[in-house]
Design an enzyme around this catalytic site. Structure first.
Site, PDB file in Angstrom:
ATOM      1  N   ASP A 166     -11.817   8.808   8.854  1.00  0.00           N
ATOM      2  CA  ASP A 166     -11.465   8.472   7.474  1.00  0.00           C
ATOM      3  C   ASP A 166     -12.035   7.117   7.071  1.00  0.00           C
ATOM      4  O   ASP A 166     -11.327   6.275   6.512  1.00  0.00           O
ATOM      5  CB  ASP A 166      -9.937   8.515   7.305  1.00  0.00           C
ATOM      6  CG  ASP A 166      -9.523   8.749   5.853  1.00  0.00           C
ATOM      7  OD1 ASP A 166     -10.386   9.129   5.037  1.00  0.00           O
ATOM      8  OD2 ASP A 166      -8.345   8.537   5.542  1.00  0.00           O
ATOM      9  N   THR A 177      -1.128   8.671   1.245  1.00  0.00           N
ATOM     10  CA  THR A 177      -0.670  10.041   1.413  1.00  0.00           C
ATOM     11  C   THR A 177       0.301  10.138   2.585  1.00  0.00           C
ATOM     12  O   THR A 177       1.153  11.009   2.622  1.00  0.00           O
ATOM     13  CB  THR A 177      -1.868  10.966   1.733  1.00  0.00           C
ATOM     14  OG1 THR A 177      -3.060  10.310   1.272  1.00  0.00           O
ATOM     15  CG2 THR A 177      -1.734  12.291   1.057  1.00  0.00           C
ATOM     16  N   GLY A 221       0.823  -1.200   0.000  1.00  0.00           N
ATOM     17  CA  GLY A 221       0.000   0.000   0.000  1.00  0.00           C
ATOM     18  C   GLY A 221       0.852   1.243   0.000  1.00  0.00           C
ATOM     19  O   GLY A 221       1.949   1.265   0.574  1.00  0.00           O
ATOM     20  N   GLU A 222       0.381   2.246  -0.696  1.00  0.00           N
ATOM     21  CA  GLU A 222       1.081   3.511  -0.669  1.00  0.00           C
ATOM     22  C   GLU A 222       0.031   4.600  -0.603  1.00  0.00           C
ATOM     23  O   GLU A 222      -0.824   4.706  -1.485  1.00  0.00           O
ATOM     24  CB  GLU A 222       1.948   3.678  -1.909  1.00  0.00           C
ATOM     25  CG  GLU A 222       2.953   4.780  -1.724  1.00  0.00           C
ATOM     26  CD  GLU A 222       3.882   4.910  -2.924  1.00  0.00           C
ATOM     27  OE1 GLU A 222       5.025   5.317  -2.720  1.00  0.00           O
ATOM     28  OE2 GLU A 222       3.443   4.625  -4.041  1.00  0.00           O
ATOM     29  N   LYS A 274       3.950  -0.601   8.555  1.00  0.00           N
ATOM     30  CA  LYS A 274       3.539   0.718   8.061  1.00  0.00           C
ATOM     31  C   LYS A 274       4.636   1.723   8.324  1.00  0.00           C
ATOM     32  O   LYS A 274       4.932   2.046   9.475  1.00  0.00           O
ATOM     33  CB  LYS A 274       2.228   1.140   8.742  1.00  0.00           C
ATOM     34  CG  LYS A 274       1.700   2.497   8.303  1.00  0.00           C
ATOM     35  CD  LYS A 274       0.276   2.735   8.798  1.00  0.00           C
ATOM     36  CE  LYS A 274      -0.212   4.132   8.425  1.00  0.00           C
ATOM     37  NZ  LYS A 274      -1.647   4.334   8.666  1.00  0.00           N
ATOM     38  N   VAL A 311       3.059   0.884   3.082  1.00  0.00           N
ATOM     39  CA  VAL A 311       2.848  -0.325   3.871  1.00  0.00           C
ATOM     40  C   VAL A 311       3.451  -1.526   3.149  1.00  0.00           C
ATOM     41  O   VAL A 311       3.282  -1.675   1.936  1.00  0.00           O
ATOM     42  CB  VAL A 311       1.337  -0.544   4.145  1.00  0.00           C
ATOM     43  CG1 VAL A 311       1.125  -1.803   4.973  1.00  0.00           C
ATOM     44  CG2 VAL A 311       0.729   0.664   4.847  1.00  0.00           C
TER      45      VAL A 311
HETATM   46  P1  ADP Z   1      -2.428   5.346   4.931  1.00  0.00           P
HETATM   47  O1  ADP Z   1      -2.461   6.229   6.132  1.00  0.00           O
HETATM   48  O2  ADP Z   1      -1.236   5.587   4.066  1.00  0.00           O
HETATM   49  O3  ADP Z   1      -3.709   5.333   4.159  1.00  0.00           O
HETATM   50  P2  ADP Z   1      -3.202   2.679   5.862  1.00  0.00           P
HETATM   51  O4  ADP Z   1      -3.022   2.305   7.295  1.00  0.00           O
HETATM   52  O5  ADP Z   1      -4.590   2.991   5.416  1.00  0.00           O
HETATM   53  O6  ADP Z   1      -2.192   3.866   5.515  1.00  0.00           O
HETATM   54  O7  ADP Z   1      -2.629   1.508   4.954  1.00  0.00           O
HETATM   55  C1  ADP Z   1      -2.571   1.660   3.551  1.00  0.00           C
HETATM   56  C2  ADP Z   1      -2.939   0.367   2.859  1.00  0.00           C
HETATM   57  O8  ADP Z   1      -2.054  -0.687   3.263  1.00  0.00           O
HETATM   58  C3  ADP Z   1      -4.341  -0.156   3.198  1.00  0.00           C
HETATM   59  O9  ADP Z   1      -5.330   0.413   2.390  1.00  0.00           O
HETATM   60  C4  ADP Z   1      -4.181  -1.646   2.938  1.00  0.00           C
HETATM   61  O10 ADP Z   1      -4.281  -1.935   1.568  1.00  0.00           O
HETATM   62  C5  ADP Z   1      -2.743  -1.906   3.383  1.00  0.00           C
HETATM   63  N1  ADP Z   1      -2.747  -2.349   4.792  1.00  0.00           N
HETATM   64  C6  ADP Z   1      -2.682  -1.570   5.891  1.00  0.00           C
HETATM   65  N2  ADP Z   1      -2.700  -2.289   7.024  1.00  0.00           N
HETATM   66  C7  ADP Z   1      -2.802  -3.585   6.646  1.00  0.00           C
HETATM   67  C8  ADP Z   1      -2.895  -4.839   7.344  1.00  0.00           C
HETATM   68  N3  ADP Z   1      -2.869  -4.895   8.683  1.00  0.00           N
HETATM   69  N4  ADP Z   1      -2.994  -5.966   6.621  1.00  0.00           N
HETATM   70  C9  ADP Z   1      -2.998  -5.927   5.275  1.00  0.00           C
HETATM   71  N5  ADP Z   1      -2.919  -4.795   4.564  1.00  0.00           N
HETATM   72  C10 ADP Z   1      -2.826  -3.619   5.214  1.00  0.00           C
HETATM   73 MG    MG Z   2      -5.599   4.603   4.549  1.00  0.00          MG
END
Ligand code: ADP
Ligand code: MG
Length: 397
Positions: A176, A33, A30-31, A89, A37
Site C-alpha cells: 500500500d 479504512t 488520521g482516520e 493507532k 490514529v
Molecule cells: P490506516 O491503516 O488507517 O491507513 P495508517 O497507519 O496509515 O492507518 O495511519 C493513518 C494516518 O495517521 C497516516 O496517514 C498519518 O497521517 C497518521 N499517522 C500514522 N502513523 C503516524 C506516526 N507514527 N506519526 C504521525 N502520524 C501518523
Molecule cells: Mg494508511
C-alpha cells in the site's frame, strides 16, 4: 465532529484503564479504512536515558536506576520539559485478528529498519487493539508536492527507497505504498514508512504464475492453451467454465501494479516499486491523484492509455491473460512519459512544444521513472538497484 472525536477519545481511555497513566491523548490525526490514529504524549518516556521504557510486560512505567549524579537531586534533566509524542493507532474491531496480528508481527520484524516507523508497544483489551508508534512530524503531500524541485524529489525517493530496500530485504511486500503511508518532513528531508496493515510475506499465499517461468516455457504454454480454444470469443464469454482467478488485490486504486490488476498469483515486492513510481509520476506531472480510477477495469484503461495496447498485451500474456480493448482513445503505441510530463505541466499542447523543454535532471528523473513503472515485474528495478541509480545516488549538499 469535535464532540465525536472527544467522545471517541474518552471511550478509548475507558477501554484501557491504565492508558491515562501512560499517555495523554491530544487529538485525532488520521482516520482511514482500518484505523483511527491519535497523537498523544507519552508519559512513560524515560527522560533519564532518552529511551522509551519498553517494559511492556508490566505495562507500567518503571523508574530508571539512579546514577550517582542523579542521586543528588531528584530533579529531572533539562529535556524533561520536552514532551515525547506518540501516534496511537486504534485498529478497528472489524479487522480480523489474523490481520491485526500480521501487522504487528511485521512491524516487530522491521523494528531495526531505517526509514520504517518502529512499533513501541501494543495493547489489547477485548477485541480492541492499540499500536503505539513514535509520532513523526510530517506535512501533507498535497502541500509540498507542487513545489518540489528535482533535488527535493531525489531526497524524498532516496528516503522512500531506503525504507523499501529494508522491507524487501526481509521479503515483505508493503502492498500500500502511497503518499499518506509515507510520512515525509520536507524541512528535515526525512520520511518514514507506516501502515503495514496490508503487508504480507512474499511467497506466502501464492501459486505459480507464468510470469516466473522462462519465456520459452511461457510461450509454449500460451500456445497450447490458445490452440485448445475454438476461436476468439468477443467480449465476456457467457457461462464461462474456466475457474475464476483469485489473487491478492489489496492496495489502493491508482497505485496498483499491472500484475495486481492482471491477478498475478505470484506477486512480489516489485508491486511496491510500481506504486513508488506512481508517486514520482504524480510529482513530475504535478497532478494528484494522477490516476483516478473507480475500479480495476478503469485502472487498466488508464495504464493502457499510457502504454498502448501492444505493450499491454505483452504484459497480460506474462500472467497468462489476454488483453483486449475497443476503446478508440487507446492507441497501439501509447505515449512516452516525456510527452505526458510535457502535457501535464503545460509545456506542450500535443503538437508543438511551448516554452522550455525538459532539463537534464528531469530527463534523469524520467529515466528512473521508466525503470520503476516497467510493466514487466521481472525487468522492473529493485529497491537495492534503485539506490544505485544515478537519480538517487547523490551526495548530500
Ligand atoms: P490506516 O491503516 O488507517 O491507513 P495508517 O497507519 O496509515 O492507518 O495511519 C493513518 C494516518 O495517521 C497516516 O496517514 C498519518 O497521517 C497518521 N499517522 C500514522 N502513523 C503516524 C506516526 N507514527 N506519526 C504521525 N502520524 C501518523
Ligand atoms: Mg494508511
Amino acid at each position: 465532529v469535535d464532540n465525536m472525536v472527544q467522545h471517541d477519545m474518552e471511550k478509548l481511555q475507558e477501554t484501557f484503564p491504565s492508558f491515562k497513566s501512560h499517555y495523554r491523548l491530544i487529538k485525532r490525526i488520521g482516520e482511514g479504512t482500518f484505523s483511527t490514529v491519535y497523537k498523544a504524549e507519552d508519559l512513560r518516556y524515560n527522560y533519564y536515558n532518552n529511551k522509551w521504557d519498553l517494559d511492556a510486560r508490566e505495562n507500567r512505567w518503571t523508574p530508571p536506576p539512579r546514577t550517582s549524579s542523579q542521586s543528588q537531586s531528584n530533579a529531572p534533566p533539562q529535556d524533561r520539559r520536552k514532551p515525547k509524542f506518540v501516534a496511537v493507532k486504534k485498529i478497528y474491531v472489524t479487522s480480523s485478528p489474523s490481520r491485526i496480528f500480521n501487522e504487528l508481527e511485521l512491524l516487530h520484524d522491521l523494528r531495526d529498519s531505517p526509514a520504517v516507523c518502529p512499533l513501541i508497544t501494543a495493547m489489547r483489551e477485548g477485541d480492541q487493539v492499540l499500536a503505539v508508534l513514535p509520532y513523526f512530524r510530517h506535512q501533507d503531500f498535497r502541500k509540498y508536492y507542487p513545489n518540489m524541485t528535482v533535488f527535493d524529489m531525489r531526497l524524498y525517493f532516496r528516503s522512500l527507497f531506503t525504507a523499501l530496500a529494508a522491507v524487501h530485504k526481509q521479503a515483505i511486500i508493503h502492498r500500500d505504498i502511497k503518499p499518506t503511508n509515507f510520512l515525509y518532513d520536507p524541512d528535515k528531508r526525512r520520511g518514514v514508512l507506516v501502515d503495514f496493515g496490508l503487508a504480507e510475506r512474499e511467497g506466502v499465499d501464492s501459486k505459480p504464475c507464468l510470469c516466473h517461468e522462462d519465456s520459452a516455457v511461457r510461450k509454449q504454454r500460451v500456445r497450447n492453451s490458445t490452440s485448445a480454444q475454438v476461436g476468439p470469443q468477443p467480449g465476456y464469454p457467457k457461462n464461462d467454465t474456466r475457474p475464476s482467478r483469485r489473487a491478492n488485490r489489496a492496495g489502493t486504486r491508482g497505485f496498483r501494479a499491472p500484475e495486481v490488476l492482471f491477478k498475478c498469483t505470484e506477486q512480489t515486492t516489485k508491486i511496491d516499486i510500481w506504486s513508488a513510481g506512481v508517486i514520482l509520476l504524480t510529482i513530475l506531472c504535478r497532478r494528484f491523484p494522477f490516476f483516478n480510477s473507480a475500479d480495476d477495469v478503469e485502472a487498466m484503461i488508464e495504464i493502457a492509455t499510457i502504454f498502448g495496447t501492444k505493450r499491454m498485451k505483452q504484459s497480460g500474456a506474462l500472467h497468462g491473460c489476454v488483453f483486449d480493448t475497443n476503446i478508440p482513445s487507446i492507441g497501439a503505441q501509447g505515449f512516452s512519459f516525456e510527452k505526458i510530463m510535457l502535457w501535464s505541466t503545460c509545456r506542450s499542447d500535443g503538437k508543438a512544444q511551448k516554452g522550455d523543454a525538459l532539463s537534464e535532471e528531469e530527463k534523469e528523473a524520467l529515466e528512473f521513472l521508466s525503470r520503476c513503472m516497467d510493466l514487466d515485474p521481472n525487468k522492473r528495478i529493485s529497491a537495492d538497484e534503485a539506490l544505485e541509480h544515478p537519480f538517487l545516488k547523490i551526495d548530500d549538499e
